[in-house]
Scaffold this motif. Structure first.
Motif, PDB file in Angstrom:
ATOM      1  N   LEU A 359       0.821  -1.214   0.000  1.00  0.00           N
ATOM      2  CA  LEU A 359       0.000   0.000   0.000  1.00  0.00           C
ATOM      3  C   LEU A 359       0.856   1.266   0.000  1.00  0.00           C
ATOM      4  O   LEU A 359       0.542   2.242  -0.686  1.00  0.00           O
ATOM      5  CB  LEU A 359      -0.939  -0.025   1.206  1.00  0.00           C
ATOM      6  N   TYR A 360       1.943   1.227   0.758  1.00  0.00           N
ATOM      7  CA  TYR A 360       2.771   2.429   0.835  1.00  0.00           C
ATOM      8  C   TYR A 360       3.395   2.752  -0.524  1.00  0.00           C
ATOM      9  O   TYR A 360       3.466   3.906  -0.941  1.00  0.00           O
ATOM     10  CB  TYR A 360       3.860   2.272   1.905  1.00  0.00           C
ATOM     11  N   GLN A 361       3.846   1.710  -1.218  1.00  0.00           N
ATOM     12  CA  GLN A 361       4.404   1.943  -2.552  1.00  0.00           C
ATOM     13  C   GLN A 361       3.320   2.478  -3.488  1.00  0.00           C
ATOM     14  O   GLN A 361       3.574   3.345  -4.327  1.00  0.00           O
ATOM     15  CB  GLN A 361       5.002   0.637  -3.103  1.00  0.00           C
ATOM     16  N   GLY A 362       2.101   1.967  -3.313  1.00  0.00           N
ATOM     17  CA  GLY A 362       0.994   2.446  -4.133  1.00  0.00           C
ATOM     18  C   GLY A 362       0.724   3.925  -3.907  1.00  0.00           C
ATOM     19  O   GLY A 362       0.406   4.668  -4.845  1.00  0.00           O
ATOM     20  N   VAL A 363       0.872   4.358  -2.658  1.00  0.00           N
ATOM     21  CA  VAL A 363       0.681   5.777  -2.343  1.00  0.00           C
ATOM     22  C   VAL A 363       1.768   6.610  -3.028  1.00  0.00           C
ATOM     23  O   VAL A 363       1.495   7.692  -3.557  1.00  0.00           O
ATOM     24  CB  VAL A 363       0.680   5.993  -0.811  1.00  0.00           C
ATOM     25  N   VAL A 364       2.991   6.075  -3.044  1.00  0.00           N
ATOM     26  CA  VAL A 364       4.074   6.771  -3.752  1.00  0.00           C
ATOM     27  C   VAL A 364       3.757   6.851  -5.244  1.00  0.00           C
ATOM     28  O   VAL A 364       3.854   7.910  -5.868  1.00  0.00           O
ATOM     29  CB  VAL A 364       5.421   6.045  -3.543  1.00  0.00           C
ATOM     30  N   ASP A 365       3.340   5.707  -5.820  1.00  0.00           N
ATOM     31  CA  ASP A 365       3.090   5.652  -7.262  1.00  0.00           C
ATOM     32  C   ASP A 365       1.957   6.577  -7.688  1.00  0.00           C
ATOM     33  O   ASP A 365       1.904   7.021  -8.828  1.00  0.00           O
ATOM     34  CB  ASP A 365       2.780   4.211  -7.690  1.00  0.00           C
ATOM     35  N   SER A 366       1.052   6.867  -6.752  1.00  0.00           N
ATOM     36  CA  SER A 366      -0.050   7.765  -7.096  1.00  0.00           C
ATOM     37  C   SER A 366       0.409   9.219  -7.127  1.00  0.00           C
ATOM     38  O   SER A 366      -0.348  10.103  -7.508  1.00  0.00           O
ATOM     39  CB  SER A 366      -1.164   7.629  -6.051  1.00  0.00           C
ATOM     40  N   GLY A 367       1.640   9.454  -6.682  1.00  0.00           N
ATOM     41  CA  GLY A 367       2.161  10.804  -6.719  1.00  0.00           C
ATOM     42  C   GLY A 367       1.887  11.623  -5.468  1.00  0.00           C
ATOM     43  O   GLY A 367       2.217  12.804  -5.412  1.00  0.00           O
ATOM     44  N   ALA A 370       6.790  11.397  -2.037  1.00  0.00           N
ATOM     45  CA  ALA A 370       7.937  11.041  -2.867  1.00  0.00           C
ATOM     46  C   ALA A 370       8.532   9.668  -2.556  1.00  0.00           C
ATOM     47  O   ALA A 370       8.994   8.975  -3.451  1.00  0.00           O
ATOM     48  CB  ALA A 370       9.021  12.109  -2.719  1.00  0.00           C
ATOM     49  N   THR A 371       8.550   9.289  -1.302  1.00  0.00           N
ATOM     50  CA  THR A 371       9.227   8.038  -0.951  1.00  0.00           C
ATOM     51  C   THR A 371       8.316   7.142  -0.110  1.00  0.00           C
ATOM     52  O   THR A 371       7.333   7.606   0.475  1.00  0.00           O
ATOM     53  CB  THR A 371      10.498   8.305  -0.119  1.00  0.00           C
ATOM     54  N   ARG A 393       3.209  17.020   8.304  1.00  0.00           N
ATOM     55  CA  ARG A 393       3.318  17.616   6.969  1.00  0.00           C
ATOM     56  C   ARG A 393       2.901  16.629   5.891  1.00  0.00           C
ATOM     57  O   ARG A 393       2.234  16.979   4.925  1.00  0.00           O
ATOM     58  CB  ARG A 393       4.762  18.062   6.721  1.00  0.00           C
ATOM     59  N   MET A 394       3.275  15.365   6.096  1.00  0.00           N
ATOM     60  CA  MET A 394       2.960  14.348   5.092  1.00  0.00           C
ATOM     61  C   MET A 394       1.452  14.119   4.987  1.00  0.00           C
ATOM     62  O   MET A 394       0.944  13.778   3.925  1.00  0.00           O
ATOM     63  CB  MET A 394       3.663  13.032   5.432  1.00  0.00           C
ATOM     64  N   VAL A 395       0.755  14.270   6.110  1.00  0.00           N
ATOM     65  CA  VAL A 395      -0.688  14.047   6.097  1.00  0.00           C
ATOM     66  C   VAL A 395      -1.364  15.001   5.114  1.00  0.00           C
ATOM     67  O   VAL A 395      -2.314  14.626   4.428  1.00  0.00           O
ATOM     68  CB  VAL A 395      -1.271  14.208   7.517  1.00  0.00           C
TER      69      VAL A 395
END
Length: 559
Positions: A359-367, A370-371, A393-395
């Motif tokens: 899921l975390y990688q999916g969140v990255v891939d959605s833009g 960044a990481t 900040r990330m939220v």
DNA sequence: CTGACTTGCGCC
DNA sequence: AAAGGGCGCAAGTCAG
């Protein structure tokens, strides 16, 4: 052959059990009970056993080799219904409501510890205080309250109550079977970490040496590193003024004492929490048998009692070893809570991000970020209520890409701050807040302390909707898994078939004959898929599992 | 002495 | 200025 659909059991006296079989009363002696249950369990699909509290009935049945398929645990159902926002409390109320509120599960570990000094308690002594509770009346009130709940909400609550009751059966079976635990392996690990077993009352050699080094470095020959106050004083004398003495804080300091202090703390914790004394107290005949308490946490998570079963340190997991010819199947759900968040908020974008498995990688891939580590910070920060630092900040980035999921959390937090009750997907209600801030209107100027408590409660309700909904998904998962595991075994009691031995929020351990390990893997996956369908229907969400088969928990845990 | 509270840390 | 949820458990601290 079809048997009765429902059998209510009620203790009436020292050797007097009343069974109400589809409405027809049958009197039994305590000694006849196991055979009676076994006989009805063998007819058709088996009845639903209705009883006051699984911990007061099931352990003795299991000891007699009798397993039941279904039950309704009135104590657990009562607790859920008492807090469920959709339930009319007036319909649920009986003269005995307060007594049911206070009914506590019987603890096997407490009973054992308590009887160590005194004589053995008679079996009936443990039951005497519940003969006064009328199970039939409570059952009727619960069913009436349930019937009064509106349609879809009622269906969900019924799922929750079934899962909770099935959990009570799983819990009793796990204590009955026990977690396989090799004392010899445990002792070898302790010797590796701490040195040879010391004489009673003395610290292990490794700890003594580390303490001597820390004392030397600080010039404090009588330092007690377990005392924060003493440690702060010693640090101050060498010019260090940390705000507290947590490991993370100490590790920032530049001083010779830091390394031995931290190493000492880590190992002394191992020694105190899971050392030789723990082994003698909790492991008998190759099994560790804590009490498992379904619904023991307000969110619906399970709790455990006896030896800290839910926090077995990673270094000791190699001591959890399957019996000869058996295997451990270890399965955990990847990122359960954010997946559940996607479902309960109806955030299809977040579900899509979860579809790839990570899921975390999916969140990255959605833009959105960044990481991967930013994604993790953002998701965890949103669920826990981080407002500052990198998490906070990330939220904000997360909210732009996944507004529905984040809004779901914000609404739960806002409701909590107003003092309102929030609810899980299946309808478990959060507790009502207490404290002075609940008495004030939100628009009236409040004290700093009240504001802090209000925000703190908002973080609790924010997390409650996710943690609680995840807990009921997991409860459904193991309820379904329990059924599949039973079918895999040809015959014999629970402990001679593939069976659950530990449940850790989003992870299960199954002890199985080696020949059935592959079938168990399939069962674990199948149950997860069915749980998702059962709770969320058509919502397109997967629950990928990491599953490993091994001889020990360590072998089977990703290694 | 006991009991309630605090501190710290293991797990999820 | 800092600001993360839920537990259980052991040891220290402090009040009675």
């Amino acid at each position: 052959m079809t048997g009765p659909r429902e059998v209510l059991l009620q203790r009436r006296g020292p050797d007097e059990v009343l069974a109400v079989v589809d409405g027809e009363a049958v009197a039994l002696g305590e000694g006849e009970l196991a055979a009676f249950v076994a006989r009805l369990e063998a007819t058709g699909a088996g009845p639903r056993w209705v009883w006051d509290d699984t911990t007061r009935w099931y352990p003795s049945l299991l000891a007699a080799g009798v397993r039941v398929r279904r039950c309704l645990d009135l104590r657990l159902v009562h607790r859920v219904l008492r807090r469920a926002p959709g339930v009319d409390q007036d319909v649920l109320a009986t003269a005995a409501t307060a007594a049911w509120d206070e009914l506590a599960p019987l603890s096997a570990t407490a009973a054992t510890a308590g009887s160590a000094g005194g004589g053995a308690e008679g079996l009936f002594d443990l039951h005497v205080h519940v003969t006064a509770l009328d199970a039939a009346a409570e059952h009727a009130a619960q069913q009436a309250a349930l019937a009064a709940v509106a349609g879809e909400q009622r269906g969900r609550l019924q799922l929750l109550l079934a899962a909770e009751s099935a959990g009570a059966l799983v819990a009793a079976e796990m204590t009955h079977a026990g977690l396989p635990w090799r004392a010899d392996v445990h002792e070898a690990l302790l010797a590796r970490e701490l040195g040879p077993r010391p004489p009673a009352g003395e610290p292990p050699a490794v700890l003594a040496a580390l303490l001597a080094r820390a004392r030397e470095a600080l010039g404090a020959p009588s330092l007690n590193p377990d005392s924060p106050a003493d440690l702060l004083r010693a640090l101050r004398r060498v010019g260090l003024v940390p705000p507290d003495t947590r490991s993370g804080t100490l590790s920032q300091l530049d001083h010779l004492a830091v390394v031995p202090l931290l190493e000492h703390r880590k190992l002394s914790r191992l020694h105190a929490a899971n050392g030789w004394r723990w082994l003698r107290e909790w492991v008998h005949d190759g099994r560790y048998r804590p009490d498992h308490l379904p619904g023991g946490v307000v969110s619906g998570r399970w709790a455990a009692q006896g030896g800290g079963a839910l926090s077995v340190p990673a270094v000791l997991r190699p001591a959890v070893v399957a019996d000869e010819g058996w295997r451990l199947v270890v399965a955990d759900v990847a990122q359960l809570e954010p997946r559940v968040l996607a479902a309960v908020s109806g955030d299809a974008d977040l579900a899509r991000a979860a579809a790839g498995g990570d899921l975390y990688q999916g969140v990255v891939d959605s833009g959105a970020v960044a990481t991967r580590s930013d994604a993790k910070l953002a998701v965890l920060g949103a669920m826990y209520g981080a407002t500052a630092g990198s998490g906070g900040r990330m939220v904000e980035h997360l909210a732009r890409r996944y507004p529905r999921a984040v809004e779901h959390l914000e609404l739960a937090a806002a409701a909590g701050e107003r003092g309102e009750v929030v609810s899980t997907w299946l309808g478990r209600g959060s507790p009502r807040p207490r404290g002075s801030w609940t008495q004030q209107a939100p628009d009236v100027p409040a004290s700093e302390a009240d504001l802090r408590e209000r925000r703190s409660w908002g973080r609790f309700t924010r997390n409650f909707v996710v943690q609680g909904s995840a807990a009921e998904w997991a409860a459904s998962w193991i309820a379904l898994l329990r059924e599949e595991l039973w079918r895999l075994g040809a015959d014999g009691p629970v402990e001679q078939r593939p069976h659950l031995v530990l449940f850790l929020h989003d992870e299960v351990l199954v002890h199985t004959p080696a020949a059935l390990a592959d079938d168990v893997v399939a069962a674990v996956r199948g149950a997860a898929e069915r749980a998702g369908w059962l709770l969320y229907g058509e919502f397109p969400l997967t629950f990928p599992l990491d599953v490993h088969v091994g001889r020990s928990w360590a072998d089977a845990d990703g290694g």
